[in-house]
Design an enzyme around this catalytic site. Structure first.
Site, PDB file in Angstrom:
ATOM      1  N   ASP A  61       0.849  -1.187   0.000  1.00 62.83           N
ATOM      2  CA  ASP A  61       0.000   0.000   0.000  1.00 62.83           C
ATOM      3  C   ASP A  61       0.895   1.251   0.000  1.00 62.83           C
ATOM      4  OD1 ASP A  61      -2.285   1.537   0.234  1.00 62.83           O
ATOM      5  OD2 ASP A  61      -2.271   1.462   2.424  1.00 62.83           O
ATOM      6  N   GLU A  84       2.546   4.811  -4.092  1.00 62.64           N
ATOM      7  CA  GLU A  84       2.507   5.742  -5.253  1.00 62.64           C
ATOM      8  C   GLU A  84       3.853   6.425  -5.485  1.00 62.64           C
ATOM      9  OE1 GLU A  84       0.138   5.458  -2.895  1.00 62.64           O
ATOM     10  OE2 GLU A  84      -1.130   4.300  -4.237  1.00 62.64           O
ATOM     11  N   ASP A 135      -8.974   3.879  -1.905  1.00 62.18           N
ATOM     12  CA  ASP A 135      -9.861   4.355  -0.834  1.00 62.18           C
ATOM     13  C   ASP A 135     -11.153   4.961  -1.371  1.00 62.18           C
ATOM     14  OD1 ASP A 135      -7.855   3.507   0.798  1.00 62.18           O
ATOM     15  OD2 ASP A 135      -7.081   5.509   1.254  1.00 62.18           O
TER      16      ASP A 135
HETATM   17  C1  GLC Z   1      -4.533   3.382   2.948  1.00 61.25           C
HETATM   18  C2  GLC Z   1      -5.050   2.162   2.197  1.00 61.25           C
HETATM   19  C3  GLC Z   1      -6.050   1.434   3.021  1.00 61.25           C
HETATM   20  C4  GLC Z   1      -5.437   1.056   4.355  1.00 61.25           C
HETATM   21  C5  GLC Z   1      -4.892   2.293   5.076  1.00 61.25           C
HETATM   22  C6  GLC Z   1      -4.142   1.951   6.351  1.00 61.25           C
HETATM   23  O1  GLC Z   1      -5.524   4.320   3.090  1.00 61.25           O
HETATM   24  O2  GLC Z   1      -5.564   2.509   0.935  1.00 61.25           O
HETATM   25  O3  GLC Z   1      -6.525   0.312   2.344  1.00 61.25           O
HETATM   26  O4  GLC Z   1      -6.370   0.437   5.155  1.00 61.25           O
HETATM   27  O5  GLC Z   1      -4.017   2.993   4.199  1.00 61.25           O
HETATM   28  O6  GLC Z   1      -3.095   1.098   6.110  1.00 61.25           O
END
Ligand code: GLC
Length: 805
Positions: A407, A410, A485
């Site tokens: 995650d 980017e 998200d």
């Molecule tokens: C980001 C991710 C999400 C995750 C969060 C905490 O917002 O997109 O899926 O739960 O980070 O790690």
């Protein structure tokens, strides 16, 4: 100055006339008298590459997108010099290059139809601030031409009249009009006059696409740096275009383990251990199938990757083993930001080895993410990737974690206006040093790649499972993905449907959304409708942020639980069907989801549809996207279709109302299809499956279906130990023949097929199995004719007497 439009003509420069031409096997070089060179490579008869330089020579040819397994080779390549142009002919295409302007026109060699033509063609503007050029390409857009693709863009499937930018961006609670978001997939398909072609602009700088917005008859694309370097794919069928693009940028290296196609439950965050166990045991108690449970960032010690919070998870290995014994695979999150902490071994090692990204003047790239101030590994350095993959040893090999979730790659940086690294950050780019302007769009891809290598190495002999948020073209080779998200609104249900279809036609099939919405909390009705859509998404996961209430299947009352359970069970029944579709995707690049336009491009009614899609080859699904609905209007494509719920046969090619109260959704099966089904299991591998149901949907005429099986995990299938069964159904007014042709060396655990006959227009009078008469009595089960046969039958012949009706 960043140029936001291809049209800012003031500084635009254009090639002048061709003064020289050279040929080197499959590659042609056309040089102009102002130092522009067009390098044209014939990759295949239907795939051409166009690459331009403005300084007379080309730099190193390197791409993260193109796979070394891409198909190459052509049947024909002829080049002729004509009066005003050069003409290149393959067995599929004729390409003309104007001597005067270097402009390109591409024709179908068979009927001379013009498929694609440069308007201004290649032009550029010098970039005084950063060096190099802003490179631009403009193409003629035909009347009625429509455009599709471009990754995860959240708005209408048809791109015409839209302008989009590719710059992977952390986009919490994005909306329909947010652009760019998490992915950069600079590939689109154009469709006009019944023919489809594709363009992949393989440039990792920020790219933009304008689909007949700025000027009605022009489609253009441009990049803030790098080369004008694009591939042209000819169909004429849209699925051929998508398959060619997927062939070039890569199919997944491996099939996923079958469990990864089951249901996944996630939340930010399930902790401590007792909470995780509560969740998993509730699944088992309520008998709601589930295969994977996720640990979000709170499992770590102060958000340090590759550590565990020992208060909440005192003995991770024991917990993961216990979950595994109950059929749950544990998936954990790993982010790129490494906490600056001299006592933290991962940080220390990366610092000692000089693996962190640096600014132009030599300082470290420092940025805030969940752990506070972090440094970030340069995943574009192969040595760093190798080191990173080694970090998974303990997690996978020792603790027994089965999948990793990447995650914030980017890369996301908090509390800075541009949400990511500044442009001046330096990257290795596999030995082609560059700034972040060039590496930004592939940073997340390279992180996912390194993660994949590690998970793969330590999961062996089992298959790896990885999921990523950021992606560039080609990332599908390594990992699955989700759409980031999103929000618990009805509009986002519409967006999730669009994004999954769009990703599938952008070569990235293993995709799903945060079911129910990540931000905010859905009502039970929205959650139910989202699960209904989710059973048709290859990646099937509920996820939500921590602070908006519970989002498990039982969090919305008993009525919802019951319906959600029913739909998850349907998903588990359809696993052999989905696995077969996945095999087709991995083997030929066949999209797992087919938007109606991809399914039937000859029917213009499909060109602007958004909601209906084909799951695999033969199931039509259409989610209900509004509250309080008892059904919806939808377009059913041409052909005859069986209503999944009641076997009613309808004739498509028109829009119609379909009943679908909250416990239902519009699902149709293509006439003639043979749909393989498993019994319901609580998780993949719970039962030894001795019999597969084949739902056979009678058709007058012929239809082909397939069933792929292997060990559901492991690598044996790559050595021929799989089983592929090709079924041909032939129906006539008073007989039905199902024949089977088998390939592969795998001995399936199932011994029999339970053949269930839907829509037979006659009463059965005789059944022959491989030319021997068998007893047709005791056939009807729940009103459906059913015959159990040995799995290795060659031909099942059902003879009947016509019904009078
Ligand atoms: C980001 C991710 C999400 C995750 C969060 C905490 O917002 O997109 O899926 O739960 O980070 O790690």
């Amino acid at each position: 100055m960043i140029v936001n439009t291809e049209l800012e003509h003031k500084g635009n420069l254009f090639p002048s006339k061709i003064i020289d031409f050279k040929k080197d096997v499959d590659t042609l070089y056309f040089s102009t008298d102002n130092d522009v060179v067009l390098q044209l490579t014939v990759v295949r008869d239907s795939v051409l590459r166009f690459r331009y330089t403005t300084i007379g020579s080309f730099g190193n040819d390197f791409s993260y997108a193109i796979t070394k397994y891409a198909s190459t080779g052509y049947n024909k390549l002829e080049i002729e010099e004509k009066k005003g142009h050069y003409e290149i002919t393959t067995s599929k295409l004729r390409c003309e290059i104007s001597k005067e302007s270097l402009r390109v026109s591409i024709y179908d060699v068979k009927d001379n139809a013009l498929i694609n033509q440069d308007e201004s063609g290649f032009h550029w503007e010098e970039n005084y601030q950063h060096g190099g050029n802003i490179v631009k390409m403009s193409k003629v857009s035909n009347d009625g031409e429509s455009y599709y693709g471009l990754g995860d863009k959240p708005n209408h499937l048809s791109l015409r009249g839209k302008r989009y930018t590719n710059w992977v961006t952390d986009s919490y609670a994005y909306g329909k009009d947010t652009d760019p978001i998490y992915k950069a997939i600079p590939f689109y398909t154009g469709l006009h006059s019944g023919k489809a072609y594709g363009i992949f602009f393989d440039n990792t700088f920020q790219t933009s696409f304008d689909f007949a917005t700025e000027r009605r008859n022009v489609t253009s694309f441009w990049a803030q740096g790098g080369e004008m370097n694009y591939y042209f794919f000819y169909g004429p069928r849209m699925n051929q275009v998508v398959e060619s693009y997927t062939d070039l940028t890569g199919k997944p290296h491996l099939l996923p383990p079958l469990w990864a196609l089951g249901f996944h439950q996630c939340k930010w965050s399930y902790y401590p251990e007792s909470k995780v166990k509560d969740i998993t045991s509730t699944f088992r108690k309520l008998q709601i199938p589930c295969d994977a449970i996720y640990l979000d960032i709170d499992y770590m010690e102060g958000f340090r990757c590759f550590t565990w919070d020992k208060n909440h998870f005192p003995d991770p290995k024991r917990m993961v083993d216990e979950l595994a014994a109950d059929g749950f695979k544990t998936v954990v999150i790993i982010d790129p930001g490494i906490k600056i902490d001299k006592d933290y071994s991962v940080f220390k090692e990366a610092l000692d080895k000089d693996y962190f990204c640096k600014r132009a003047d030599g300082d470290y790239m420092k940025g805030k993410v969940w752990p506070g101030e972090c440094y970030f590994p340069d995943f574009t350095n192969p040595e760093v990737r190798e080191w990173w993959s080694g970090l998974f040893k303990e997690l996978i090999e020792k603790v027994g974690v089965k999948g990793v979730w990447n995650d914030m790659n980017e890369p996301a940086v908090m509390e800075v206006p541009n949400k990511t690294f500044p442009d001046d950050v330096r990257h290795d780019y596999d030995g082609n040093p560059c700034s972040h302007r060039k590496a930004h769009n592939i940073y997340g891809m390279q992180m996912a790649r390194a993660t994949y290598q590690g998970v793969k190495r330590y999961s062996y002999p089992k298959r790896p499972f990885v999921i990523t948020r950021a992606a560039y073209s080609g990332t599908q080779r390594y990992t699955s993905t989700w759409t980031g998200d999103n929000v618990a609104t009805w509009e986002h249900l519409w967006i999730a449907n669009i994004q999954a279809q769009r990703m599938a036609m952008s070569g990235f099939g293993f995709v799903g959304s945060d079911i129910g919405g990540f931000a905010e909390q859905p009502q039970g009705e929205l959650f139910t409708r989202w699960i209904q859509l989710g059973i048709f998404h290859p990646f099937f996961r509920v996820h939500s942020s921590g602070d908006h209430g519970d989002q498990e299947p039982w969090a919305f009352g008993e009525d919802v639980t019951e319906i959600v359970k029913k739909f998850i069970e349907i998903r588990y029944q359809l696993l052999p069907y989905l696995y077969t579709a996945f095999w087709n995707y991995v083997d030929h690049g066949t999209p797992l989801l087919k938007s109606l336009v991809l399914f039937d491009q000859d029917d213009v009614h499909t060109h602007y549809r958004t909601d209906e899609f084909i799951f695999g080859e033969q199931i039509l699904a259409c989610p209900v996207l509004e509250p309080n609905a008892k059904g919806r209007r939808m377009y059913v494509p041409k052909g005859n279709w069986y209503n999944f719920w009641n076997d009613e046969v309808i004739k498509g090619g028109k829009e119609m109302w379909v009943d679908a109260d909250i416990d239902s959704m519009p699902i149709f099966i293509k006439e003639g299809a043979i749909i393989p089904k498993y019994p319901v299991q609580q998780y993949v591998g719970e039962k030894e499956i001795k019999e597969i149901t084949l739902d056979v949907y009678y058709k007058e005429g012929k239809e082909e279906s397939e069933l792929y099986s292997d060990a559901n995990d492991g690598y044996d299938y790559t050595k021929g130990r799989y089983s592929l069964r090709n079924f041909t159904l032939t129906g006539r007014t008073n007989e039905l023949i199902i024949s089977q042709y088998k390939e592969g060396k795998f001995v399936t655990p199932y011994d029999t097929f339970n053949i269930q006959l839907h829509g037979l227009p006659f009463d059965i009078v005789e059944v022959q199995l491989d030319n021997e008469k068998i007893d047709p009595k005791s056939l009807k089960v729940n009103g459906i004719e059913s015959i159990v046969v040995d799995k290795n039958f060659s031909e099942l012949h059902i003879l009947g007497k016509e019904l009078k009706s």
